[in-house]
Design a protein around this motif. Structure first.
Motif, PDB file in Angstrom:
ATOM      1  N   VAL A  21       1.086  16.543 -15.277  1.00  0.00           N
ATOM      2  CA  VAL A  21       2.751  16.644 -14.741  1.00  0.00           C
ATOM      3  C   VAL A  21       2.837  17.940 -14.260  1.00  0.00           C
ATOM      4  O   VAL A  21       2.362  18.933 -14.962  1.00  0.00           O
ATOM      5  CB  VAL A  21       3.819  16.085 -15.530  1.00  0.00           C
ATOM      6  CG1 VAL A  21       3.365  14.520 -15.650  1.00  0.00           C
ATOM      7  CG2 VAL A  21       3.665  16.703 -17.107  1.00  0.00           C
ATOM      8  N   MET A  22       3.620  18.156 -13.498  1.00  0.00           N
ATOM      9  CA  MET A  22       4.168  19.440 -13.167  1.00  0.00           C
ATOM     10  C   MET A  22       5.964  19.417 -13.411  1.00  0.00           C
ATOM     11  O   MET A  22       6.486  18.359 -12.729  1.00  0.00           O
ATOM     12  CB  MET A  22       4.260  20.175 -11.731  1.00  0.00           C
ATOM     13  CG  MET A  22       2.837  20.271 -11.435  1.00  0.00           C
ATOM     14  SD  MET A  22       2.802  20.788  -9.458  1.00  0.00           S
ATOM     15  CE  MET A  22       3.672  22.367  -9.471  1.00  0.00           C
ATOM     16  N   LEU A  23       6.332  20.224 -14.286  1.00  0.00           N
ATOM     17  CA  LEU A  23       7.832  20.124 -14.637  1.00  0.00           C
ATOM     18  C   LEU A  23       8.678  21.223 -14.223  1.00  0.00           C
ATOM     19  O   LEU A  23       8.234  22.423 -14.467  1.00  0.00           O
ATOM     20  CB  LEU A  23       8.006  20.070 -16.233  1.00  0.00           C
ATOM     21  CG  LEU A  23       7.531  18.876 -16.877  1.00  0.00           C
ATOM     22  CD1 LEU A  23       7.656  18.858 -18.310  1.00  0.00           C
ATOM     23  CD2 LEU A  23       7.753  17.464 -16.374  1.00  0.00           C
ATOM     24  N   VAL A  24       9.565  21.345 -13.225  1.00  0.00           N
ATOM     25  CA  VAL A  24      10.301  22.194 -12.613  1.00  0.00           C
ATOM     26  C   VAL A  24      11.807  22.348 -12.821  1.00  0.00           C
ATOM     27  O   VAL A  24      12.542  21.303 -12.643  1.00  0.00           O
ATOM     28  CB  VAL A  24       9.933  22.348 -10.976  1.00  0.00           C
ATOM     29  CG1 VAL A  24      10.769  23.622 -10.412  1.00  0.00           C
ATOM     30  CG2 VAL A  24       8.701  22.282 -10.631  1.00  0.00           C
ATOM     31  N   LYS A  28      -2.008  17.272 -19.635  1.00  0.00           N
ATOM     32  CA  LYS A  28      -1.688  18.581 -19.380  1.00  0.00           C
ATOM     33  C   LYS A  28      -0.410  18.640 -18.501  1.00  0.00           C
ATOM     34  O   LYS A  28       0.194  17.589 -18.083  1.00  0.00           O
ATOM     35  CB  LYS A  28      -2.941  19.044 -18.341  1.00  0.00           C
ATOM     36  CG  LYS A  28      -2.677  20.295 -17.720  1.00  0.00           C
ATOM     37  CD  LYS A  28      -2.613  21.557 -18.754  1.00  0.00           C
ATOM     38  CE  LYS A  28      -2.834  22.878 -18.405  1.00  0.00           C
ATOM     39  NZ  LYS A  28      -2.895  23.781 -19.315  1.00  0.00           N
ATOM     40  N   ILE A  29       0.252  19.626 -18.999  1.00  0.00           N
ATOM     41  CA  ILE A  29       1.674  19.858 -18.502  1.00  0.00           C
ATOM     42  C   ILE A  29       1.977  21.345 -17.974  1.00  0.00           C
ATOM     43  O   ILE A  29       1.344  22.203 -18.753  1.00  0.00           O
ATOM     44  CB  ILE A  29       2.885  19.842 -19.614  1.00  0.00           C
ATOM     45  CG1 ILE A  29       2.650  18.580 -20.472  1.00  0.00           C
ATOM     46  CG2 ILE A  29       4.059  20.307 -19.110  1.00  0.00           C
ATOM     47  CD1 ILE A  29       3.862  18.225 -21.364  1.00  0.00           C
ATOM     48  N   TYR A  30       2.311  21.529 -16.529  1.00  0.00           N
ATOM     49  CA  TYR A  30       2.522  22.611 -16.015  1.00  0.00           C
ATOM     50  C   TYR A  30       4.017  22.651 -15.866  1.00  0.00           C
ATOM     51  O   TYR A  30       4.604  21.804 -15.438  1.00  0.00           O
ATOM     52  CB  TYR A  30       1.896  22.751 -14.884  1.00  0.00           C
ATOM     53  CG  TYR A  30       0.346  22.554 -14.710  1.00  0.00           C
ATOM     54  CD1 TYR A  30      -0.367  23.868 -14.971  1.00  0.00           C
ATOM     55  CD2 TYR A  30      -0.549  21.672 -14.720  1.00  0.00           C
ATOM     56  CE1 TYR A  30      -1.597  23.929 -14.870  1.00  0.00           C
ATOM     57  CE2 TYR A  30      -1.726  21.583 -14.579  1.00  0.00           C
ATOM     58  CZ  TYR A  30      -2.421  22.787 -14.715  1.00  0.00           C
ATOM     59  OH  TYR A  30      -3.798  22.940 -14.755  1.00  0.00           O
ATOM     60  N   PHE A  31       4.707  23.587 -16.774  1.00  0.00           N
ATOM     61  CA  PHE A  31       6.057  23.794 -16.730  1.00  0.00           C
ATOM     62  C   PHE A  31       6.596  25.031 -16.051  1.00  0.00           C
ATOM     63  O   PHE A  31       6.022  26.160 -16.332  1.00  0.00           O
ATOM     64  CB  PHE A  31       6.577  23.766 -18.274  1.00  0.00           C
ATOM     65  CG  PHE A  31       8.001  24.025 -18.380  1.00  0.00           C
ATOM     66  CD1 PHE A  31       8.862  23.260 -17.983  1.00  0.00           C
ATOM     67  CD2 PHE A  31       8.602  25.119 -19.106  1.00  0.00           C
ATOM     68  CE1 PHE A  31      10.270  23.220 -17.872  1.00  0.00           C
ATOM     69  CE2 PHE A  31       9.930  25.280 -19.303  1.00  0.00           C
ATOM     70  CZ  PHE A  31      10.674  24.232 -18.600  1.00  0.00           C
ATOM     71  N   TYR A  32       7.454  24.870 -15.184  1.00  0.00           N
ATOM     72  CA  TYR A  32       8.008  26.138 -14.545  1.00  0.00           C
ATOM     73  C   TYR A  32       9.719  26.280 -14.584  1.00  0.00           C
ATOM     74  O   TYR A  32      10.402  25.149 -14.409  1.00  0.00           O
ATOM     75  CB  TYR A  32       7.767  25.913 -12.935  1.00  0.00           C
ATOM     76  CG  TYR A  32       6.326  25.897 -12.380  1.00  0.00           C
ATOM     77  CD1 TYR A  32       5.743  27.038 -12.203  1.00  0.00           C
ATOM     78  CD2 TYR A  32       5.616  24.621 -12.444  1.00  0.00           C
ATOM     79  CE1 TYR A  32       4.413  27.085 -11.743  1.00  0.00           C
ATOM     80  CE2 TYR A  32       4.412  24.769 -12.301  1.00  0.00           C
ATOM     81  CZ  TYR A  32       3.746  25.835 -11.899  1.00  0.00           C
ATOM     82  OH  TYR A  32       2.358  25.800 -11.443  1.00  0.00           O
ATOM     83  N   ILE A  91      -0.704  13.433  -9.958  1.00  0.00           N
ATOM     84  CA  ILE A  91      -0.204  14.315 -10.623  1.00  0.00           C
ATOM     85  C   ILE A  91       1.344  14.059 -10.184  1.00  0.00           C
ATOM     86  O   ILE A  91       1.982  14.124  -9.220  1.00  0.00           O
ATOM     87  CB  ILE A  91      -0.630  15.854 -10.309  1.00  0.00           C
ATOM     88  CG1 ILE A  91      -2.299  15.928 -10.221  1.00  0.00           C
ATOM     89  CG2 ILE A  91       0.274  16.846 -10.817  1.00  0.00           C
ATOM     90  CD1 ILE A  91      -2.708  17.366  -9.794  1.00  0.00           C
ATOM     91  N   GLY A  92       2.131  13.951 -11.412  1.00  0.00           N
ATOM     92  CA  GLY A  92       3.707  13.894 -11.239  1.00  0.00           C
ATOM     93  C   GLY A  92       4.246  15.187 -11.122  1.00  0.00           C
ATOM     94  O   GLY A  92       4.166  15.931 -11.950  1.00  0.00           O
ATOM     95  N   VAL A  93       5.309  15.277 -10.129  1.00  0.00           N
ATOM     96  CA  VAL A  93       5.878  16.354  -9.912  1.00  0.00           C
ATOM     97  C   VAL A  93       7.461  15.930 -10.135  1.00  0.00           C
ATOM     98  O   VAL A  93       7.969  15.058  -9.540  1.00  0.00           O
ATOM     99  CB  VAL A  93       5.947  16.869  -8.626  1.00  0.00           C
ATOM    100  CG1 VAL A  93       6.685  18.326  -8.458  1.00  0.00           C
ATOM    101  CG2 VAL A  93       4.410  17.291  -8.139  1.00  0.00           C
ATOM    102  N   PHE A  94       7.808  16.725 -11.248  1.00  0.00           N
ATOM    103  CA  PHE A  94       9.295  16.237 -11.745  1.00  0.00           C
ATOM    104  C   PHE A  94      10.319  17.476 -11.366  1.00  0.00           C
ATOM    105  O   PHE A  94      10.075  18.497 -12.115  1.00  0.00           O
ATOM    106  CB  PHE A  94       9.532  15.794 -13.252  1.00  0.00           C
ATOM    107  CG  PHE A  94       8.484  14.556 -13.297  1.00  0.00           C
ATOM    108  CD1 PHE A  94       9.450  13.367 -13.284  1.00  0.00           C
ATOM    109  CD2 PHE A  94       7.213  14.492 -13.794  1.00  0.00           C
ATOM    110  CE1 PHE A  94       8.574  12.219 -13.496  1.00  0.00           C
ATOM    111  CE2 PHE A  94       6.776  13.254 -13.840  1.00  0.00           C
ATOM    112  CZ  PHE A  94       7.222  12.091 -13.701  1.00  0.00           C
ATOM    113  N   LEU A  95      11.349  17.318 -10.787  1.00  0.00           N
ATOM    114  CA  LEU A  95      12.412  18.465 -10.567  1.00  0.00           C
ATOM    115  C   LEU A  95      13.626  18.038 -11.020  1.00  0.00           C
ATOM    116  O   LEU A  95      14.085  16.994 -10.845  1.00  0.00           O
ATOM    117  CB  LEU A  95      12.212  18.724  -9.209  1.00  0.00           C
ATOM    118  CG  LEU A  95      13.585  19.715  -8.670  1.00  0.00           C
ATOM    119  CD1 LEU A  95      13.441  21.129  -9.196  1.00  0.00           C
ATOM    120  CD2 LEU A  95      13.722  19.587  -7.185  1.00  0.00           C
TER     121      LEU A  95
END
Length: 302
Positions: free
Chosen positions: A136-139, A170-174, A264-268
């Motif tokens: 996931v991408m957390l923004v 896996k977490i990608y955090f912005y 891939i989950g993109v969460f904003l």
């Protein structure tokens, strides 16, 4: 016409009655924590209260206003025995809540002196689906970082309890903000997670990037002198802070290259303009082949 109006009106009245009944249930404030830069954390308990990550509640404090309800994102995890919100003091109502909780006094405040609180909710958001993906991408932009406090806490609890059955790998955090001062409590949470991951020798589970968007070149140059130090001089984290805005095209391409043939989950949680940018990048970087990489965009705006 009345046949078309009666049905929806009946459902609306039922929903209002349910919300009124829930708001009358007893809520106990178990702890009030004062964070820097006039931010307070309210830890509460309510019988039968169940939450999921990233949800929000409506809060009313009759001592401040008998009619006003204000939405706040839950910053606690479902695994904790309380639920919490973080309130930044930025207006009349929040100032009134700050004073009602005795935060303006130096002496210790007895629990029975704390004001009564009414809570309606919780209500769902897109963040609840974060456990449906392996990557996931957390923004979070500005105050939009708040729901990810709940997400990151819950992920860590699940990881520590049973890492083998956790789908999320896996977490990608912005985190994009003008300055970190108003949200130092969140930097403290990241510090705690960073230390615990290093203890478990799994520092790669969470990759995070902090971008200060409100700093000019002079300020950035001043702190760049300390870039070689072990910890960042602003946040105290090992990951160095960036200045400006991220190059989203490069970020998406890099993540797509590391995770081929995956969803891939993109969460904003952020403004509408950023949502448009991330949505376009999610579409342009997803492959036409069903077996290729696909970015699934989810958003909540404020």
């Amino acid at each position: 016409t009345w046949k078309w109006v009666v049905g929806p009106m009946f459902l609306y009245l039922c929903e209002r009655l349910v919300r009124f009944w829930r708001s009358q249930q007893k809520v106990v404030i178990t702890k009030v924590v004062i964070h820097p830069f006039k931010t307070i954390e309210l830890q509460m308990m309510k019988k039968g209260f169940r939450m999921e990550v990233g949800q929000y509640i409506f809060v009313k404090c009759p001592a401040v206003s008998k009619l006003e309800w204000h939405p706040f994102t839950l910053t606690s995890a479902p695994e904790e025995d309380y639920f919490s919100i973080h309130v930044r003091i930025v207006g009349d109502w929040t100032e009134g809540l700050f004073n009602a909780c005795g935060c303006d006094k130096q002496e210790f405040q007895d629990a029975w002196k704390l004001p009564k609180i009414a809570v309606d909710g919780p209500f769902g958001t897109a963040s609840e689906d974060v456990f449906s993906y392996e990557t996931v991408m957390l923004v979070g932009a500005g105050i939009g970082v708040t729901p990810f406090a709940s997400v990151l806490k819950s992920v860590w609890y699940k990881y520590c309890h049973d890492a083998t059955n956790l789908k999320l790998k896996k977490i990608y955090f912005y985190w994009l903000c003008r300055d970190t001062h108003a949200f130092e409590w969140f930097a403290d949470l990241l510090q705690s997670l960073e230390a615990q991951m290093q203890e478990r020798n799994n520092a790669e589970f969470l990759s995070y990037n902090i971008y200060l968007t409100g700093w000019d070149e002079t300020q950035a140059t001043h702190f760049a002198v300390h870039h070689e130090e072990e910890k960042d001089v602003i946040t105290g984290l090992k990951q160095k802070t960036f200045y400006g805005r991220p190059n989203w095209e490069n970020e998406f391409k890099t993540i797509a290259g590391k995770h081929p043939s995956s969803r891939i989950g993109v969460f904003l949680c952020g403004p509408e303009g950023l949502a448009d940018t991330l949505n376009k990048q999610s579409i342009s970087n997803s492959e036409a082949d069903p077996r290729g990489v696909h970015f699934i965009f989810n958003k909540e705006n404020f």
